[in-house]
Design an enzyme around this catalytic site. Sequence first.
Site, PDB file in Angstrom:
ATOM      1  N   GLU A   1       9.090  -3.214  -3.388  1.00 55.77           N
ATOM      2  CA  GLU A   1       7.911  -3.805  -2.395  1.00 55.77           C
ATOM      3  C   GLU A   1       7.990  -2.610  -1.214  1.00 55.77           C
ATOM      4  O   GLU A   1       8.381  -2.806  -0.472  1.00 55.77           O
ATOM      5  CB  GLU A   1       8.598  -5.032  -2.457  1.00 55.77           C
ATOM      6  CG  GLU A   1       6.630  -6.242  -1.052  1.00 55.77           C
ATOM      7  CD  GLU A   1       7.177  -7.140   0.031  1.00 55.77           C
ATOM      8  OE1 GLU A   1       6.650  -7.783   0.280  1.00 55.77           O
ATOM      9  OE2 GLU A   1       8.677  -6.765   0.598  1.00 55.77           O
TER      10      GLU A   1
ATOM     11  N   ASP B   1      13.234  -6.385  -2.349  1.00 48.67           N
ATOM     12  CA  ASP B   1      12.112  -6.817  -0.741  1.00 48.67           C
ATOM     13  C   ASP B   1      12.472  -6.148   0.032  1.00 48.67           C
ATOM     14  O   ASP B   1      13.276  -5.716   0.337  1.00 48.67           O
ATOM     15  CB  ASP B   1      12.949  -7.892  -0.304  1.00 48.67           C
ATOM     16  CG  ASP B   1      12.218  -8.979   0.398  1.00 48.67           C
ATOM     17  OD1 ASP B   1      10.937  -9.143   0.070  1.00 48.67           O
ATOM     18  OD2 ASP B   1      12.615  -8.941   1.666  1.00 48.67           O
TER      19      ASP B   1
END
Length: 570
Positions: free
Chosen positions: A298, A226
């Site tokens: 990401e 993330d």
Amino acid sequence: MLSQLLLLFTAVLLCCGNCAFATTVDWWESATLYQIYPRSFMDSDGDGVGDLNGITSRLEYLKEIGVTATWLSPIFESPMADMGYDVSNFTNIDPLFGTMEDFDVMIAKAHKLGLKIILDFVPNHSSDECEWFQKSIRREDGYDDFYMWEDGKIDSQTGERVPPSNWVSVFSGSMWTWNEQRQQYYLHQFLAKQPDLNFSNPMVREYMQAVLQFWVDRGVDGFRIDAVPHIGEKQYANGTYPDEPRSGWSDDPNSYNYHDHIYTKDQPLTLEVVYEWRKFFDEYKNQNGGDTIALIAEAYSSVDVLSDYINNGTHAGTQIPMNFNLMSLDSHSTARNVEQLTKVWMDTIWERHHSANWVLGNHDNDRLATRMSQRKVYLMTMLVHALPGTSVTYYGEEIGMSNVDTECTEVSCEDRDPERTPMQWTNSAHAGFTTGPTTWLPVSSDYEVINVATERGVARSTLQIFKGMTKLKQTPAFKAFKDDNGFSFGAVSEQVFQVVRTAVKREEYRILINMGNSIEYLYGLANQTMEYVLLSPYSPHSYGEKVDLSQRIYLMPFEAVVLYSSAESS
Ligand code: NOJ
Ligand code: MG
């Protein structure tokens, strides 16, 4: 000895281009990835929130539709200020989703079915309710610098204390929040309830590596990392933080777009950390064997930066930096627009690393059907599975789910709720998502038509197109793409996009996608006759029908087809 070496060298030279090993791809390189948002996938206990047992009960479905690996948004203990992206314990399952036993059962069943499980790893920040942060507030031994703490500055005009820098958080407002107890500011690139961990502290790096080790020991096959660009921040040797310059993109000083993020995005420290993780997993594999652990980043960053996340020439990092380029397409986009976007990737990342992936949606953005219109979902489904590399599908996009108008509730109140509504399984109550009386977000009103059970029974439904394409993705023609001869693609007219996939010259697939609402005529595409093997809605053709590509051919509005030929058949 020398002559043996020479022989080997010659063999390698001769082989290039069409030997088996030259075209072999690792599992993640041509995987069909599927993102599950656990809250909304399948509820097993009737509380209206999806859970691990729900996912376990639907693993056969993933198998049925040709998924190779599924990425789960966070399932860890969390106060849910950012729906699980605020982790309070990185090695515990949140009771809302189930237990560690449920997790073990899920992963064992997935592996039995030949499916891989990828977890969301959220290293940039924890929840403010995480024990580490609480210890850091109290300056407990070892935890003092676990997060980014600073005194702030005294404004010479007002004499008031102000944050250490002008940095604005991704979710707006200052990136710094004052903590009364510790009498210092702490940094948070996202919500104030998501304090950033301090990755220049070796103990933080050790702890986060231990988190990875914990899950990989439990059988996890990869991680979606993330918020990668936000891991490191620039700090001067004297401990101060430089202000960021204005970007000119916004007039609102509280908006993230107000600044150019030259000190808070894609910093050298971030790359260093990413390379460390890759090294850790490579060593892990060397010691324990097994398949490659896939790292998916990401990162909403430029392709040049993404290229460095993969490999900067000295160090290897994440294999798959997510390619969000196609998510900028809208309902007016043409085949030429698709070509431009794919080219950006191919000219850089493919050129340098022979790696490609194509993402169509996720839990942070409007659904594909909402962005591009319902009737273009299957066109995009065909596109991302036809292109070489990894496809990434957000749950529900395989049946064409749309954004849902949601209202604020106590459970959730945010602008990303519309793309996070319950999966539509059947046309019965709550779309078969739960047996309970309510669902945490409303089920779409279109569920009686748009649902798995119904689309299973309709020949050219979006779901059937998805299944047809993932099946093709398993064939040699779709897997052999590393040598550059295995594929070619681009716009063949303003509205028609073509992808050609070839397996060692014997078999060829040609995917033609008409993005526009008019009939398209194409002339002399190739000197061969091919056969229709996959047909979209609006296609007047039939399976097995032949088409001579040296002549004029046509595609109906929004028609997409897959054509096939083999050395034997032509
Ligand atoms: C990206 C995640 O996808 C998003 O949902 C989350 O809010 C932020 N990172 C912060 O973790
Ligand atoms: Mg950070």
